[in-house]
Design a protein around this motif. Structure first.
Motif, PDB file in Angstrom:
ATOM      1  N   UNK A  77       0.792  -1.316   0.071  1.00 40.81           N
ATOM      2  CA  UNK A  77      -0.031  -0.070   0.043  1.00 40.81           C
ATOM      3  C   UNK A  77       0.882   1.365  -0.097  1.00 40.81           C
ATOM      4  N   UNK A  78       2.184   1.105  -0.139  1.00 36.69           N
ATOM      5  CA  UNK A  78       3.146   2.167  -0.238  1.00 36.69           C
ATOM      6  C   UNK A  78       3.229   2.771   1.174  1.00 36.69           C
ATOM      7  N   UNK A  79       2.899   2.178   2.116  1.00 39.74           N
ATOM      8  CA  UNK A  79       2.964   2.546   3.613  1.00 39.74           C
ATOM      9  C   UNK A  79       2.190   3.840   3.810  1.00 39.74           C
ATOM     10  N   UNK A  80       1.094   4.189   3.016  1.00 41.81           N
ATOM     11  CA  UNK A  80       0.338   5.419   3.361  1.00 41.81           C
ATOM     12  C   UNK A  80      -0.324   5.285   4.473  1.00 41.81           C
ATOM     13  N   UNK A  81      -0.922   4.231   4.979  1.00 35.39           N
ATOM     14  CA  UNK A  81      -1.554   4.518   6.392  1.00 35.39           C
ATOM     15  C   UNK A  81      -0.559   4.904   7.577  1.00 35.39           C
ATOM     16  N   UNK A  82       0.627   4.506   7.401  1.00 34.50           N
ATOM     17  CA  UNK A  82       1.879   4.905   8.419  1.00 34.50           C
ATOM     18  C   UNK A  82       2.284   6.071   8.206  1.00 34.50           C
ATOM     19  N   UNK A  83       2.455   6.487   7.011  1.00 39.16           N
ATOM     20  CA  UNK A  83       3.028   7.961   6.797  1.00 39.16           C
ATOM     21  C   UNK A  83       1.797   8.871   7.018  1.00 39.16           C
ATOM     22  N   UNK A  84       0.533   8.583   6.759  1.00 41.08           N
ATOM     23  CA  UNK A  84      -0.611   9.326   6.908  1.00 41.08           C
ATOM     24  C   UNK A  84      -0.445   9.686   8.530  1.00 41.08           C
ATOM     25  N   UNK A  85      -0.504   8.782   9.347  1.00 40.54           N
ATOM     26  CA  UNK A  85      -0.692   8.640  10.674  1.00 40.54           C
ATOM     27  C   UNK A  85       0.477   9.584  11.323  1.00 40.54           C
ATOM     28  N   UNK A  86       1.841   9.266  10.956  1.00 37.34           N
ATOM     29  CA  UNK A  86       2.844  10.169  11.430  1.00 37.34           C
ATOM     30  C   UNK A  86       2.618  11.705  11.147  1.00 37.34           C
ATOM     31  N   UNK A  87       2.295  12.151   9.887  1.00 41.15           N
ATOM     32  CA  UNK A  87       2.263  13.280   9.379  1.00 41.15           C
ATOM     33  C   UNK A  87       1.006  14.036  10.257  1.00 41.15           C
ATOM     34  N   UNK A  88      -0.216  13.345  10.270  1.00 42.45           N
ATOM     35  CA  UNK A  88      -1.265  13.895  11.308  1.00 42.45           C
ATOM     36  C   UNK A  88      -0.958  13.995  12.574  1.00 42.45           C
ATOM     37  N   UNK A  89      -0.058  13.306  13.257  1.00 41.78           N
ATOM     38  CA  UNK A  89       0.329  13.338  14.627  1.00 41.78           C
ATOM     39  C   UNK A  89       1.263  14.585  14.769  1.00 41.78           C
ATOM     40  N   UNK A  90       2.410  14.766  13.693  1.00 43.39           N
ATOM     41  CA  UNK A  90       3.224  15.761  13.990  1.00 43.39           C
ATOM     42  C   UNK A  90       2.659  17.542  13.704  1.00 43.39           C
ATOM     43  N   UNK A  91       1.373  17.324  13.055  1.00 40.72           N
ATOM     44  CA  UNK A  91       0.845  18.596  12.744  1.00 40.72           C
ATOM     45  C   UNK A  91       0.612  19.379  13.879  1.00 40.72           C
ATOM     46  N   UNK A  92       0.867  20.679  13.631  1.00 41.52           N
ATOM     47  CA  UNK A  92       0.793  21.668  14.796  1.00 41.52           C
ATOM     48  C   UNK A  92       1.684  21.134  16.113  1.00 41.52           C
ATOM     49  N   UNK A  93       2.681  20.482  15.873  1.00 38.66           N
ATOM     50  CA  UNK A  93       3.501  20.276  17.069  1.00 38.66           C
ATOM     51  C   UNK A  93       5.076  20.350  16.786  1.00 38.66           C
ATOM     52  N   UNK A  94       5.833  20.061  17.805  1.00 38.43           N
ATOM     53  CA  UNK A  94       7.280  20.334  17.441  1.00 38.43           C
ATOM     54  C   UNK A  94       7.900  19.051  17.699  1.00 38.43           C
ATOM     55  N   UNK A  95       7.061  17.840  18.227  1.00 40.32           N
ATOM     56  CA  UNK A  95       7.560  16.625  18.623  1.00 40.32           C
ATOM     57  C   UNK A  95       6.798  15.806  18.364  1.00 40.32           C
ATOM     58  N   UNK A  96       7.385  14.380  18.315  1.00 33.04           N
ATOM     59  CA  UNK A  96       6.478  13.327  18.464  1.00 33.04           C
ATOM     60  C   UNK A  96       7.288  12.108  19.176  1.00 33.04           C
ATOM     61  N   UNK A  97       6.196  11.420  19.996  1.00 30.48           N
ATOM     62  CA  UNK A  97       6.620  10.416  20.955  1.00 30.48           C
ATOM     63  C   UNK A  97       5.916   9.138  20.326  1.00 30.48           C
TER      64      UNK A  97
END
Length: 623
Positions: free
Chosen positions: A373-393
């Protein structure tokens, strides 16, 4: 070593003892995974290629993410834009998805400390029974201006089903791509003033919910939903919303449709009428057209939530949390059901704090299907979670390497590890981190296989070190890490120190590891210079003074510890016996800001530390 399905037939427990997985478990997991395809020459097999600049791909034509076309020679050029591209080779009938990233995450530029907060628990006097995004803004301003904190680490803010019973656990989201509108400050919604007396009455009833220590999400959502519906009717959004909605594309439309269906048929798509159980079904499209206004309403809630989060996250680095997976009945599982393993869930084998192992009830992606699937679900989830943020745990970051799969009906300890394409997934994390300018922390706690921490360090993912877990002097902990005393799943300092956490576990019928808990308490007493008569506040300060010896680039402290709260947010395995994720802080935000212990704790953690042993400042780029 894993077999052709990615299943490891042996595993080592937290004590280093080797165990063989049951043949029945292996057979069950093989059936769920299916037969992984063999990569061919690509002529009729679209592939996902995760590469770096300078990697060899052969002569090809590229269609870049922005639509530009580029012809390349044998290797990817050194100035190729990072992103998600399309690659076509001469003589091949199909195109491939090409993901190109920097291979290293954005790094913090200087040492900082911050508060770890459960936002739902951080209520002000103006809250409607639950901490909200305006409370986040107030907390951020206090943390930065008065505490000299550099960041806030908050619980996942992801969406749940918009119907009762509202899911309490932030780590069991309906979607990791969208946010939970229960966190909206209704009075700050554009057009709220037109709702008049009805809104004032709802606000008064909402503030009345603050009198209860336990958060009633169902009551909160009933009030907020009715108020938001009233605003929607009397002050509909204008073209700015419609333009935003159009930019979000099919993902938002599908999510808003799921929310509307959930209101009709419940929050678990697996028991809906058959014609609605797959988003591609024609009945779903008809439903969305027939309920277009309600679908648009749910999209509007996402627009409002994004706006309020962005407005209130300024002034301090906001670190958001990415859960391991999603609710099997939720929106993401509905959208991506063809990629998820059915009949299994993920968890963890036994460790020193969870002696029976853990089953989190979250369905895993089938590794080869995720790649297809081109890793789309994973990439979309990472991108959405770092939106409006300066960090990701990243919660349970070891899941990027392998996940503990538990077959349905089996005990949590009767699972097996299934391997994932960690290099590809980490390259995507690095790409999204680079784009957002967001640091990344990997929660590498529990059973960590050899080589994982070293690999994460190569990608610039910060480690996570806890005083409760580490037996070495914190001064020896790594620089590229976030240091903390405890987490939401482990005892608070006061609860460990006075024994009330162990007593709570016994009362719930759990089997706590009393020997390990006693050893941690003795280490705290010895390292913190505490005598048996010390109180909870003394223990909190001693624990954080000890932790602050670490040279780690980030230090964090929980708001629970800032108030010497003995009860923790969550006791794993006790969801049916205890209101996990529903305990508000014992005082409102206004009193937290003026209490003496948080100020003392902030002074301990904000104190300048000596440079690292090699004389260099830790980190890399400016935050």
């Amino acid at each position: 070593m894993a077999d052709a399905w990615g299943i490891e037939e042996y595993y080592d427990d937290v004590e280093g003892r080797r165990h063989r997985v049951s043949p029945d478990t292996v057979a069950a997991l093989r059936e769920v995974i299916g037969t992984p395809p063999q990569d061919g020459d690509g002529r009729d097999d679209p592939q996902t290629l995760v590469r770096r600049r300078g990697d060899r791909v052969g002569p090809a034509e590229l269609v870049l993410e922005d639509g530009a076309e580029l012809r390349i020679g044998d290797v990817l050029p050194p100035d190729l834009p990072f992103g998600y591209h399309i690659l076509r080779r001469g003589g091949e009938e199909t195109a491939h998805r090409l993901i190109v990233g920097p291979g290293r995450c954005h790094l913090p530029g200087r040492r900082a400390w911050g508060w770890a907060a459960q936002l739902y628990a951080t209520r002000s006097r103006d809250s409607w029974g639950i901490g909200d995004l305006a409370d986040l803004g107030r907390l951020a301003r206090w943390a930065a201006d008065e505490c000299r904190a550099g960041f806030l680490l908050v619980n996942p803010l992801h969406a749940t089903a918009p119907v009762a019973p509202i899911q309490a656990s932030p780590y069991f989201p309906a979607s990791r791509r969208f946010r939970n509108p229960v966190y909206l400050r209704v009075e700050e919604v554009p057009g709220a003033g037109r709702a008049g007396a009805d809104l004032q009455e709802a606000a008064a009833r909402g503030r009345e919910l603050n009198r209860r220590r336990h958060i009633d999400r169902d009551a909160v959502w009933r009030l907020k939903l009715a108020a938001l519906e009233a605003i929607w009717r009397c002050a509909p959004p204008g073209p700015e919303f419609d333009q935003w909605r159009a930019r979000q594309g099919d993902g938002l439309r599908e999510f808003a449709t799921w929310c509307t269906l959930a209101e009709q048929y419940g929050g678990n798509w697996r028991i809906w009428p058959q014609e609605y159980r797959h988003p591609a079904g024609p009945a779903v499209g008809r439903f969305a057209r027939e309920h277009a206004d309600r679908v648009r309403f749910h999209a509007w809630l996402q627009w409002l939530t994004e706006r309020q989060l962005t407005e209130n996250a300024s002034g301090v680095t906001l670190i958001q949390d990415l859960p391991v997976g999603v609710d099997p009945g939720g929106a993401d599982a509905w959208s991506w059901q063809d990629l998820l393993a059915q009949g299994v869930s993920v968890g963890a084998p036994a460790d020193e704090f969870n002696t029976e192992g853990q089953d989190w009830g979250l369905p895993p992606f089938v590794p080869w299907k995720l790649r297809r699937a081109g890793y789309r679900p994973f990439a979309d989830s990472i991108r959405a979670t770092v939106a409006a943020a300066g960090g990701l745990r990243i919660d349970h970051v070891m899941g990027l390497f392998r996940l503990w799969w538990v077959p349905s009906g089996a005990g949590a300890g009767q699972g097996a590890y299934v391997r994932y394409p960690a290099a590809d997934l980490l390259d995507i994390v690095a790409l999204e981190s680079h784009r957002a300018g967001a640091l990344v922390i990997g929660e590498d706690l529990g059973t960590v296989e050899p080589g994982v921490r070293e690999t994460l360090a190569e990608y610039g993912v910060l480690s996570y070190r806890l005083l409760w877990f580490e037996q070495d002097d914190p001064a020896t902990w790594p620089e590229h890490a976030m240091a903390a005393v405890t987490t939401h799943d482990l005892p608070t300092v006061a609860g460990l120190w006075d024994g009330s956490d162990l007593e709570a576990q016994r009362r719930l019928g759990l089997e706590p590891n009393e020997e390990s808990s006693g050893a941690v308490r003795r280490r705290l007493a010895r390292g913190g210079g505490l005598d048996a008569g010390a109180g909870g506040e003394e223990a909190v300060l001693a624990a954080h003074q000890l932790m602050a010896r670490a040279p780690s680039v980030l230090l964090s402290a929980t708001l629970d510890d800032a108030l010497a709260e003995p009860e923790r947010p969550n006791i794993p395995g006790a969801d049916d016996q205890r209101p996990n994720w529903c305990l508000a802080l014992p005082v409102p935000l206004e009193e937290l800001q003026s209490a003496p212990l948080p100020r003392k704790l902030a002074a301990v953690l904000a104190e300048p530390r000596a440079r690292p042993r090699d004389g260099r400042e830790p980190g890399g780029e400016a935050p």
